[in-house]
Scaffold this motif. Structure first.
Motif, mmCIF file in Angstrom:
data_model
loop_
_atom_site.group_PDB
_atom_site.id
_atom_site.type_symbol
_atom_site.label_atom_id
_atom_site.label_comp_id
_atom_site.label_asym_id
_atom_site.label_seq_id
_atom_site.Cartn_x
_atom_site.Cartn_y
_atom_site.Cartn_z
ATOM 1 N N PRO A 1 0.804 -1.237 0.000
ATOM 2 C CA PRO A 1 0.000 0.000 0.000
ATOM 3 C C PRO A 1 0.831 1.278 0.000
ATOM 4 O O PRO A 1 0.389 2.306 -0.528
ATOM 5 N N ASP A 2 2.030 1.250 0.601
ATOM 6 C CA ASP A 2 2.819 2.476 0.711
ATOM 7 C C ASP A 2 3.758 2.697 -0.469
ATOM 8 O O ASP A 2 4.638 3.565 -0.426
ATOM 9 N N THR A 3 3.571 1.953 -1.542
ATOM 10 C CA THR A 3 4.434 2.094 -2.713
ATOM 11 C C THR A 3 4.291 3.474 -3.351
ATOM 12 O O THR A 3 3.192 4.007 -3.478
ATOM 13 N N ILE A 4 5.423 4.037 -3.749
ATOM 14 C CA ILE A 4 5.431 5.249 -4.577
ATOM 15 C C ILE A 4 5.562 4.806 -6.024
ATOM 16 O O ILE A 4 6.455 4.033 -6.368
ATOM 17 N N VAL A 5 4.652 5.270 -6.870
ATOM 18 C CA VAL A 5 4.695 4.910 -8.280
ATOM 19 C C VAL A 5 4.924 6.166 -9.107
ATOM 20 O O VAL A 5 4.403 7.238 -8.791
ATOM 21 N N THR A 6 5.758 6.044 -10.134
ATOM 22 C CA THR A 6 5.962 7.141 -11.070
ATOM 23 C C THR A 6 5.487 6.686 -12.442
ATOM 24 O O THR A 6 5.476 5.492 -12.742
ATOM 25 N N THR A 7 5.057 7.624 -13.259
ATOM 26 C CA THR A 7 4.672 7.290 -14.625
ATOM 27 C C THR A 7 5.417 8.188 -15.590
ATOM 28 O O THR A 7 5.904 9.258 -15.223
ATOM 29 N N ASP A 8 5.503 7.734 -16.811
ATOM 30 C CA ASP A 8 6.007 8.588 -17.866
ATOM 31 C C ASP A 8 4.805 9.204 -18.568
ATOM 32 O O ASP A 8 3.718 9.287 -17.991
ATOM 33 N N VAL A 9 4.975 9.630 -19.801
ATOM 34 C CA VAL A 9 3.902 10.279 -20.545
ATOM 35 C C VAL A 9 3.541 9.443 -21.756
ATOM 36 O O VAL A 9 4.421 8.931 -22.452
ATOM 37 N N GLY A 10 2.245 9.295 -21.998
ATOM 38 C CA GLY A 10 1.763 8.516 -23.122
ATOM 39 C C GLY A 10 0.477 7.807 -22.755
ATOM 40 O O GLY A 10 -0.129 8.075 -21.709
ATOM 41 N N SER A 11 0.057 6.893 -23.612
ATOM 42 C CA SER A 11 -1.208 6.190 -23.364
ATOM 43 C C SER A 11 -1.190 5.427 -22.053
ATOM 44 O O SER A 11 -2.219 5.310 -21.376
ATOM 45 N N GLY B 1 9.528 9.358 -16.068
ATOM 46 C CA GLY B 1 9.248 8.238 -15.174
ATOM 47 C C GLY B 1 10.454 7.608 -14.520
ATOM 48 O O GLY B 1 10.464 7.370 -13.308
ATOM 49 N N VAL B 2 11.503 7.301 -15.296
ATOM 50 C CA VAL B 2 12.671 6.618 -14.739
ATOM 51 C C VAL B 2 13.448 7.519 -13.780
ATOM 52 O O VAL B 2 13.722 7.112 -12.640
ATOM 53 N N PRO B 3 13.854 8.735 -14.180
ATOM 54 C CA PRO B 3 14.566 9.576 -13.210
ATOM 55 C C PRO B 3 13.730 9.919 -11.983
ATOM 56 O O PRO B 3 14.265 10.051 -10.879
ATOM 57 N N ALA B 4 12.413 10.034 -12.151
ATOM 58 C CA ALA B 4 11.552 10.313 -10.998
ATOM 59 C C ALA B 4 11.591 9.166 -10.001
ATOM 60 O O ALA B 4 11.602 9.373 -8.784
ATOM 61 N N ALA B 5 11.619 7.933 -10.504
ATOM 62 C CA ALA B 5 11.687 6.775 -9.614
ATOM 63 C C ALA B 5 13.012 6.742 -8.855
ATOM 64 O O ALA B 5 13.060 6.408 -7.664
ATOM 65 N N ILE B 6 14.098 7.086 -9.537
ATOM 66 C CA ILE B 6 15.407 7.117 -8.875
ATOM 67 C C ILE B 6 15.400 8.139 -7.750
ATOM 68 O O ILE B 6 15.835 7.863 -6.623
ATOM 69 N N ALA B 7 14.903 9.336 -8.034
ATOM 70 C CA ALA B 7 14.866 10.381 -7.011
ATOM 71 C C ALA B 7 13.931 10.021 -5.869
ATOM 72 O O ALA B 7 14.225 10.304 -4.699
ATOM 73 N N ALA B 8 12.808 9.396 -6.181
ATOM 74 C CA ALA B 8 11.865 9.013 -5.135
ATOM 75 C C ALA B 8 12.494 8.016 -4.175
ATOM 76 O O ALA B 8 12.323 8.105 -2.953
ATOM 77 N N ALA C 1 24.291 1.710 -9.778
ATOM 78 C CA ALA C 1 25.485 2.154 -9.063
ATOM 79 C C ALA C 1 25.158 2.600 -7.644
ATOM 80 O O ALA C 1 25.980 2.460 -6.734
ATOM 81 N N LEU C 2 23.964 3.123 -7.429
ATOM 82 C CA LEU C 2 23.559 3.603 -6.114
ATOM 83 C C LEU C 2 22.794 2.547 -5.315
ATOM 84 O O LEU C 2 22.286 2.834 -4.228
ATOM 85 N N ASP C 3 22.714 1.305 -5.849
ATOM 86 C CA ASP C 3 22.028 0.201 -5.147
ATOM 87 C C ASP C 3 20.585 0.558 -4.811
ATOM 88 O O ASP C 3 20.116 0.358 -3.686
ATOM 89 N N LEU C 4 19.869 1.068 -5.795
ATOM 90 C CA LEU C 4 18.467 1.431 -5.602
ATOM 91 C C LEU C 4 17.579 0.341 -6.195
ATOM 92 O O LEU C 4 17.489 0.205 -7.420
ATOM 93 N N PRO C 5 16.889 -0.428 -5.371
ATOM 94 C CA PRO C 5 16.085 -1.551 -5.870
ATOM 95 C C PRO C 5 14.727 -1.110 -6.413
ATOM 96 O O PRO C 5 13.677 -1.562 -5.959
ATOM 97 N N ILE C 6 14.735 -0.221 -7.393
ATOM 98 C CA ILE C 6 13.483 0.189 -8.026
ATOM 99 C C ILE C 6 13.088 -0.833 -9.080
ATOM 100 O O ILE C 6 13.932 -1.563 -9.612
ATOM 101 N N THR C 7 11.810 -0.885 -9.382
ATOM 102 C CA THR C 7 11.301 -1.739 -10.451
ATOM 103 C C THR C 7 10.678 -0.865 -11.519
ATOM 104 O O THR C 7 9.848 0.000 -11.209
#
Length: 587
Positions: free
Chosen positions: A417-427, A456-463, A493-499
């Motif tokens: 439930p506490d997941t942060i999700v990012t999206t890119d732009v498009g359909s 979407g991708v850089p936003a996930a890294i920063a989040a 390189a920063l060991d960030l386990p994002i999906t």
């Protein structure tokens, strides 16, 4: 026009309290630049203009500066390091700006991006414009050639003032003689309603110069970084509360100013007491619980016609912090509007005879306290409407295929439930904006003002850097992923386990659908297929390709524990090969 002002205490996020003057710390901190090592302390940094800026950023709670190293900003990088601020080097400046924007979205504090002169500053421009139109506070700092050569030298020299002025709230020069005042002006402007980007140009020789005058004690601390004042200003003739109470089937349309004011509890109180359904804008997802009986969906996302029908059929719309910058469809309904926001209705995208201006939470409390009468909608009526909306965004599915809605629903089920999700732009954003159930405010990060691909991708890294305790997932299209795929090596390189889940259909689908609607053949929208799983492995990430719902479920199994790991879990890229046919029903 009549105006009255009522003082109401505001309750909203405030900047971190500080009593100390911005100053350079003696304790160095390592940067987050992959492969870097701690540099020896510089005796020239303390007491400099660079130290003053770094001290202010530390005082307002900035933890990361996202950028790309350059000769003209080295001294500031060192000063920031001394303040314990991590320097995160992106693959390019444009994605660094997106990282700063996402960090600000998550925390509510200003995000900071850094670029060098010339091509560094031009590359950061798109992300800076995105922050301004997304109404996100971002301070963008760019180096410039030495002041002695700036007026005549041409190599890598561009006019920052002329370039950034159209896409920022303010474009300033940081010079030692006025550094303290300019920094405070930048910080106050960046968060003031409506927030956006402020750009600072600093010549290479200015960083190490001391400010001409030390800040006065009253000016030593940062300025207030709160949102709108907690007053109620009423514009228009007559009593707006009487108009609201007279409505039989009103609808609330809540937006990003409600999010900035942390007005979720007040929004829920009014909805429950008055029995009014609440539609939210995409960037405000989570401000109103999406499992609430009066939740009425997201504007201009999948199934958008059903939402617009609800607004058209209402006899009054109460806009609670709604910003027209998020409109994708034209405002074409004739329903009367009562405007409730941090700013007056200067956009005039819709007409409103009454305006309530101030802190959104304070305004909603004032309205709720004076509400009377029976609930205007029953929970059963709103539930029936939500069933129609769900049927609309599920329309067009192809049985036996991996549909866009399948990807979002499977991802949401796998995510805690506490997941942060990012999206890119498009359909895919249009689908995710409706189908992903937000768990809380600031948990869904998307750009819906400028709506720039590559977010979407850089936003996930920063989040993940900003909230390492939270699982982070990115839902991106293959077009947006292609623009920023190499940022995954930073995550590794920063060991960030994002999906990162990539909706792969080898086309720029939203543009292709528009061409189809106009009777044109697909032109310049088809993308050659790439092996994204192999690409992920080459950048130190795990990669997998799926084309069925069971395969996606398997790939996302264990997402929660994996995404919370502090070490030993690599970033994951899932190439989800979808059937895009469902998008046609959503266009």
């Amino acid at each position: 026009m009549a105006q009255e002002s009522v003082s109401v205490p505001a309750q909203g996020p405030t900047a971190p309290a500080t009593t100390a003057a911005p100053a350079s710390s003696a304790a160095p901190a390592s940067t987050a630049v992959p492969g870097s090592t701690a540099a020896p302390a510089s005796t020239a940094v303390p007491g400099s203009t660079a130290a003053l800026l770094a001290g202010y950023l530390h005082a307002v709670g900035v933890q990361h500066v996202f950028g790309y190293p350059g000769e003209s900003v080295i001294d500031f990088m060192e000063a920031a390091r001394h303040e314990g601020i991590e320097l995160v080097s992106a693959v390019r400046e444009g994605t660094a700006a997106f990282m700063a924007e996402a960090a600000a979205m998550v925390t509510g504090r200003p995000g900071v991006c850094l670029s060098t002169l010339g091509p560094g500053s031009t590359a950061v421009l798109n992300g800076v414009a995105s922050a301004t139109l997304d109404r996100v506070p971002v301070l963008a700092v760019s180096g410039q050639i030495e002041s002695s050569r700036e007026q005549f030298f041409t190599h890598q020299v561009v006019d920052h003032g002329r370039m950034f002025a159209p896409v920022t709230k303010l474009a300033l020069r940081l010079e030692p003689a006025s550094a303290d005042t300019v920094i405070r002006k930048a910080l106050r402007t960046v968060v003031a309603e409506r927030p956006g980007a402020v750009h600072l140009t600093v010549t290479a020789d200015a960083w190490l110069l001391p400010p001409d005058a030390a800040p006065a004690p009253a000016a030593a601390a940062p300025p207030p970084l709160t949102v709108a004042a907690g007053s109620v200003d009423v514009y228009g003739d007559g009593d707006p509360l009487q108009v609201l109470r007279a409505a039989r089937h009103p609808v609330i349309l809540a937006g990003i100013a409600a999010l900035r004011c942390a007005a979720g509890p007040e929004l829920a109180d009014l909805a429950e007491r008055a029995g009014i359904p609440v539609v939210v804008s995409p960037m405000a997802k989570g401000i109103f619980p999406e499992d609430h009986p009066y939740f009425a969906g997201v504007l201009d996302m999948a199934g958008h016609r059903v939402v617009w029908d609800l607004l058209a059929g209402a006899d009054l719309i109460l806009t609670a912090g709604f910003d027209p910058v998020e409109l994708i469809s034209p405002w074409s309904v004739s329903t009367p509007v009562v405007h409730l926001d941090t700013t007056p209705n200067t956009d005039q995208v819709y007409a409103s005879a009454h305006e309530l201006v101030g802190h959104v939470g304070a305004l909603l409390r004032w309205v709720t306290a004076q509400w009377s009468g029976q609930p205007r909608w029953t929970e059963a009526e709103v539930a029936a409407y939500r069933a129609r909306l769900r049927a609309a965004w599920l329309a067009g599915r192809t049985e036996g295929k991996l549909n866009p809605s399948d990807v979002v629903l499977i991802a949401r089920q796998a995510a805690p439930p506490d997941t942060i999700v990012t999206t890119d732009v498009g359909s895919h954003k249009i689908m995710a904006g409706q189908a992903w159930q937000a768990g809380e405010p600031r948990s869904v990060l998307m750009t819906n003002g400028l709506s720039a691909m590559g977010f979407g991708v850089p936003a996930a890294i920063a989040a993940k850097l900003t909230r390492p305790d939270r699982p982070v997932m990115a839902l991106v299209g293959d077009g947006g992923f292609a623009m920023t795929a190499t940022e995954m090596r930073i995550a590794a390189a920063l060991d960030l386990p994002i999906t990162v889940v990539v909706f792969t259909d080898n086309s720029l689908n939203r543009i292709e659908l528009r061409q189809q609607l106009m009777g044109y053949p697909p032109t310049a929208t088809r993308m050659g297929g790439s092996d994204l799983a192999a690409l992920a492995e080459a950048m130190g990430c795990d990669g997998v390709r799926v084309d069925t719902a069971p395969a996606l479920e398997k790939a996302l199994a264990g997402f929660g524990p994996r995404s919370r790991a502090s070490s030993g879990s690599r970033p994951l890229v899932i190439e989800a090969r979808i059937d895009p046919a469902q998008y046609e029903a959503q266009f």
